[in-house]
Design an enzyme around this catalytic site. Sequence first.
Site, PDB file in Angstrom:
ATOM      1  N   LEU A   1      15.378   0.482  -0.207  1.00 12.73           N
ATOM      2  CA  LEU A   1      14.196   1.027   0.472  1.00 12.73           C
ATOM      3  C   LEU A   1      13.321  -0.131   0.942  1.00 12.73           C
ATOM      4  O   LEU A   1      12.765  -0.872   0.133  1.00 12.73           O
ATOM      5  CB  LEU A   1      13.409   1.939  -0.466  1.00 12.73           C
ATOM      6  CG  LEU A   1      14.214   3.088  -1.087  1.00 12.73           C
ATOM      7  CD1 LEU A   1      13.275   4.043  -1.815  1.00 12.73           C
ATOM      8  CD2 LEU A   1      15.036   3.824  -0.042  1.00 12.73           C
TER       9      LEU A   1
ATOM     10  N   ALA B   1      11.168   0.176   4.023  1.00 15.96           N
ATOM     11  CA  ALA B   1      10.393   0.598   5.197  1.00 15.96           C
ATOM     12  C   ALA B   1       8.893   0.342   5.034  1.00 15.96           C
ATOM     13  O   ALA B   1       8.112   0.703   5.893  1.00 15.96           O
ATOM     14  CB  ALA B   1      10.650   2.072   5.493  1.00 15.96           C
TER      15      ALA B   1
ATOM     16  N   ARG C   1      -0.930  -5.017   2.634  1.00 17.12           N
ATOM     17  CA  ARG C   1      -1.758  -5.886   1.788  1.00 17.12           C
ATOM     18  C   ARG C   1      -1.459  -7.373   1.948  1.00 17.12           C
ATOM     19  O   ARG C   1      -2.192  -8.219   1.473  1.00 17.12           O
ATOM     20  CB  ARG C   1      -1.620  -5.471   0.311  1.00 17.12           C
ATOM     21  CG  ARG C   1      -2.449  -4.253  -0.015  1.00 17.12           C
ATOM     22  CD  ARG C   1      -2.270  -3.836  -1.448  1.00 17.12           C
ATOM     23  NE  ARG C   1      -1.040  -3.079  -1.653  1.00 17.12           N
ATOM     24  CZ  ARG C   1      -0.513  -2.822  -2.850  1.00 17.12           C
ATOM     25  NH1 ARG C   1      -1.079  -3.290  -3.934  1.00 17.12           N
ATOM     26  NH2 ARG C   1       0.588  -2.111  -2.944  1.00 17.12           N
TER      27      ARG C   1
ATOM     28  N   GLY D   1       7.525   8.807   2.165  1.00 15.36           N
ATOM     29  CA  GLY D   1       7.729   8.669   0.730  1.00 15.36           C
ATOM     30  C   GLY D   1       9.122   8.188   0.362  1.00 15.36           C
ATOM     31  O   GLY D   1      10.043   8.218   1.164  1.00 15.36           O
TER      32      GLY D   1
ATOM     33  N   GLY E   1      12.949  -2.686  -1.912  1.00 19.75           N
ATOM     34  CA  GLY E   1      12.632  -3.948  -1.245  1.00 19.75           C
ATOM     35  C   GLY E   1      11.471  -4.638  -1.933  1.00 19.75           C
ATOM     36  O   GLY E   1      11.325  -5.854  -1.896  1.00 19.75           O
TER      37      GLY E   1
ATOM     38  N   GLY F   1       4.579   4.562 -11.851  1.00 16.43           N
ATOM     39  CA  GLY F   1       4.959   5.888 -12.338  1.00 16.43           C
ATOM     40  C   GLY F   1       5.291   5.780 -13.829  1.00 16.43           C
ATOM     41  O   GLY F   1       6.051   4.903 -14.227  1.00 16.43           O
TER      42      GLY F   1
ATOM     43  N   GLU G   1       3.537   9.958 -11.357  1.00 13.80           N
ATOM     44  CA  GLU G   1       2.897   8.851 -10.636  1.00 13.80           C
ATOM     45  C   GLU G   1       1.483   8.618 -11.175  1.00 13.80           C
ATOM     46  O   GLU G   1       0.816   9.563 -11.625  1.00 13.80           O
ATOM     47  CB  GLU G   1       2.846   9.160  -9.142  1.00 13.80           C
ATOM     48  CG  GLU G   1       4.207   9.127  -8.469  1.00 13.80           C
ATOM     49  CD  GLU G   1       4.941   7.814  -8.698  1.00 13.80           C
ATOM     50  OE1 GLU G   1       4.381   6.742  -8.421  1.00 13.80           O
ATOM     51  OE2 GLU G   1       6.095   7.871  -9.167  1.00 13.80           O
TER      52      GLU G   1
ATOM     53  N   SER H   1      12.448 -60.352  13.147  1.00 14.33           N
ATOM     54  CA  SER H   1      11.349 -59.385  13.101  1.00 14.33           C
ATOM     55  C   SER H   1      10.754 -59.154  14.476  1.00 14.33           C
ATOM     56  O   SER H   1      10.796 -60.027  15.340  1.00 14.33           O
ATOM     57  CB  SER H   1      10.252 -59.900  12.169  1.00 14.33           C
ATOM     58  OG  SER H   1      10.765 -59.968  10.869  1.00 14.33           O
TER      59      SER H   1
HETATM   60  C1  UD1 Z   1       7.204   3.506  -6.652  1.00 14.48           C
HETATM   61  C2  UD1 Z   1       7.523   4.704  -7.567  1.00 14.48           C
HETATM   62  C3  UD1 Z   1       6.912   4.455  -8.944  1.00 14.48           C
HETATM   63  C4  UD1 Z   1       7.394   3.148  -9.513  1.00 14.48           C
HETATM   64  C5  UD1 Z   1       7.150   2.008  -8.528  1.00 14.48           C
HETATM   65  C6  UD1 Z   1       7.806   0.743  -8.999  1.00 14.48           C
HETATM   66  C7  UD1 Z   1       7.593   6.607  -6.106  1.00 14.48           C
HETATM   67  C8  UD1 Z   1       6.892   7.806  -5.593  1.00 14.48           C
HETATM   68  N1  UD1 Z   1       6.951   5.878  -6.986  1.00 14.48           N
HETATM   69  O1  UD1 Z   1       5.794   3.494  -6.491  1.00 14.48           O
HETATM   70  O2  UD1 Z   1       7.280   5.530  -9.820  1.00 14.48           O
HETATM   71  O3  UD1 Z   1       6.740   2.903 -10.745  1.00 14.48           O
HETATM   72  O4  UD1 Z   1       7.689   2.311  -7.229  1.00 14.48           O
HETATM   73  O5  UD1 Z   1       7.500  -0.324  -8.156  1.00 14.48           O
HETATM   74  O6  UD1 Z   1       8.732   6.367  -5.752  1.00 14.48           O
HETATM   75  N2  UD1 Z   1       9.430   2.979   0.923  1.00 14.48           N
HETATM   76  C9  UD1 Z   1      10.136   3.348   2.057  1.00 14.48           C
HETATM   77  N3  UD1 Z   1       9.771   4.462   2.730  1.00 14.48           N
HETATM   78  C10 UD1 Z   1       8.750   5.258   2.319  1.00 14.48           C
HETATM   79  C11 UD1 Z   1       8.037   4.883   1.161  1.00 14.48           C
HETATM   80  C12 UD1 Z   1       8.402   3.739   0.482  1.00 14.48           C
HETATM   81  O7  UD1 Z   1      11.072   2.660   2.449  1.00 14.48           O
HETATM   82  O8  UD1 Z   1       8.496   6.258   2.981  1.00 14.48           O
HETATM   83  C13 UD1 Z   1       9.821   1.762   0.187  1.00 14.48           C
HETATM   84  C14 UD1 Z   1       8.748   0.708   0.186  1.00 14.48           C
HETATM   85  O9  UD1 Z   1       8.962  -0.184   1.253  1.00 14.48           O
HETATM   86  C15 UD1 Z   1       8.956   0.029  -1.141  1.00 14.48           C
HETATM   87  C16 UD1 Z   1       9.539   1.111  -2.019  1.00 14.48           C
HETATM   88  O10 UD1 Z   1      10.014   2.112  -1.162  1.00 14.48           O
HETATM   89  O11 UD1 Z   1       9.887  -1.021  -1.050  1.00 14.48           O
HETATM   90  C17 UD1 Z   1       8.518   1.679  -2.992  1.00 14.48           C
HETATM   91  O12 UD1 Z   1       7.494   2.300  -2.277  1.00 14.48           O
HETATM   92  P1  UD1 Z   1       5.970   2.174  -2.693  1.00 14.48           P
HETATM   93  O13 UD1 Z   1       5.164   2.959  -1.747  1.00 14.48           O
HETATM   94  O14 UD1 Z   1       5.616   0.766  -2.879  1.00 14.48           O
HETATM   95  O15 UD1 Z   1       5.999   2.944  -4.088  1.00 14.48           O
HETATM   96  P2  UD1 Z   1       5.031   2.699  -5.311  1.00 14.48           P
HETATM   97  O16 UD1 Z   1       3.767   3.409  -5.054  1.00 14.48           O
HETATM   98  O17 UD1 Z   1       4.960   1.280  -5.659  1.00 14.48           O
END
Ligand code: UD1
Length: 455
Positions: free
Chosen positions: A10, A12, A17, A80, A103, A138, A153, A404
């Site tokens: 994942l 995306a 930040r 999500g 990622g 989470g 979460e 030199s």
């Molecule tokens: C997520 C988990 C959380 C966990 C944490 C660990 C969920 C809802 N929560 O939270 O339980 O403790 O990771 O780091 O999964 N991404 C996509 N597409 C999306 C949303 C996210 O590709 O639509 C990717 C993001 O780029 C990232 C990863 O998924 O690499 C996690 O997404 P992020 O929004 O950071 O989740 P957290 O709130 O950190």
Amino acid sequence: MSQPLHIVILAAGEGTRMKSAKAKMLQSLGGQPLLTHLLETAMTLKPEGIHVVVGAGSEAVRDACASYEVDWVQQEERLGTGHAVMQAMPRVPDGATVLVLLGDTPLIPTDLLHVMVDEYRAPLALLTMELDDPHGYGRILRDPGGNIIGVIEHRDAEPHQHAIREVNTGIIMADSERLRGWLGRIDCDNANGEYYLPDVFSLARAENGEIQGILAPDASDLQGANDRAQLARLERRLQQRRAAGLMAEGAQLIDPARIDIRGRVEVGRDVLIDVNVVLEGDVHLGDEVMIGPGAVLKDCDLAAGTRVLAYSVMEGVTTTGACDIGPFARLRPGTELSAGCRVGNFVETKNARLGEDSKASHLSYLGDSEIGSGVNIGAGTITCNYDGANKYRTVIEDGAFIGSDTQLVAPVTVGRNATVGAGTTVTRDAPADALTVSRSRQTTIEGWKRPTKDR
Ligand code: UD1
Ligand code: CA
């Protein structure tokens, strides 16, 4: 594990930040784009497919990772983590095992993933970790028997659940058909209005399935990369690992906390690396090579016994025998030094080959030069290799002595055992075994007086 493995990454996230014009997956970690660390780790599992979910502006990410064989999956809207995995599922066949990586967690150790894959019990497993400060993650929910029953979460958790220190790393494994089924049933009825991947846990539990929890032994390997401060912490963690790797190979690091490795480094026996050295690209250091403090080396191949003294900056350099470089030498691509060479302080070289036992000890520029063996280049020697439009070669044959402050206006050849007097501007070939000098004769004016100030 008998079923074929498909890895879904994942990636995306926008990385808001970071406050950067660059996508988060392209931020530099250990000298390479963030995402490439996970791709390399994923490849060691020899999966059937690696599906990377990317979002808006993903072209630059694809370009930067073009050398990796991956299946890119576009997630048009960031709805999500559950939604993101759903986008990849059409590319995953039934009867497969899916491993989801974030990622966000680029430095997950390869051996930890191998353990997870080896110990995986169908239909669903997740990697957990314990944190002193679990804020934002989470939380893992367990029943009184210790069985995992779900993940809540941070934003959706009750105050008493905030005290739970075991959290979801986001890394899960599941059987592909079962996962497809659960993902089809998750909704976005939560504080973020997103499709949460961790909702599959309560769905699996409702089917009385057992959820396997694997606790990561060291949470510091699973830290996120959300902002610059976290990225800097990951960088230190990665550098610690790389330094430990070099020491395991037998290198002596004067201080493993003060070396930066931004590429691949191979070392022979008894290599010594002093403090604040930066190694980039492909660096090969033969037996007993010594790298002095503050040196920066990129794509160098140094033969056994080569010594690089303090603050030398080198790129694309090969030594074919033991030689001495620096301090403060600047050796540029195409520099090749043979055994016994010495290139000293404030000497710059580029596309220059020096034969055995040749020396340029101080203050010179040697560009586009073919220098034989046993040649002595005096301080202040400059090859004038560029006329503003084209570059030309300078050839200096074996045993020549360049006095030199000589300028060698290329193309020009200095013959075998020739001597060039100090201060000479060489514009035509200097013949072998002879002295060539171009210098106006020194005169002395007796009784000459220095000017004095008018009163
Ligand atoms: C997520 C988990 C959380 C966990 C944490 C660990 C969920 C809802 N929560 O939270 O339980 O403790 O990771 O780091 O999964 N991404 C996509 N597409 C999306 C949303 C996210 O590709 O639509 C990717 C993001 O780029 C990232 C990863 O998924 O690499 C996690 O997404 P992020 O929004 O950071 O989740 P957290 O709130 O950190
Ligand atoms: Ca995150």
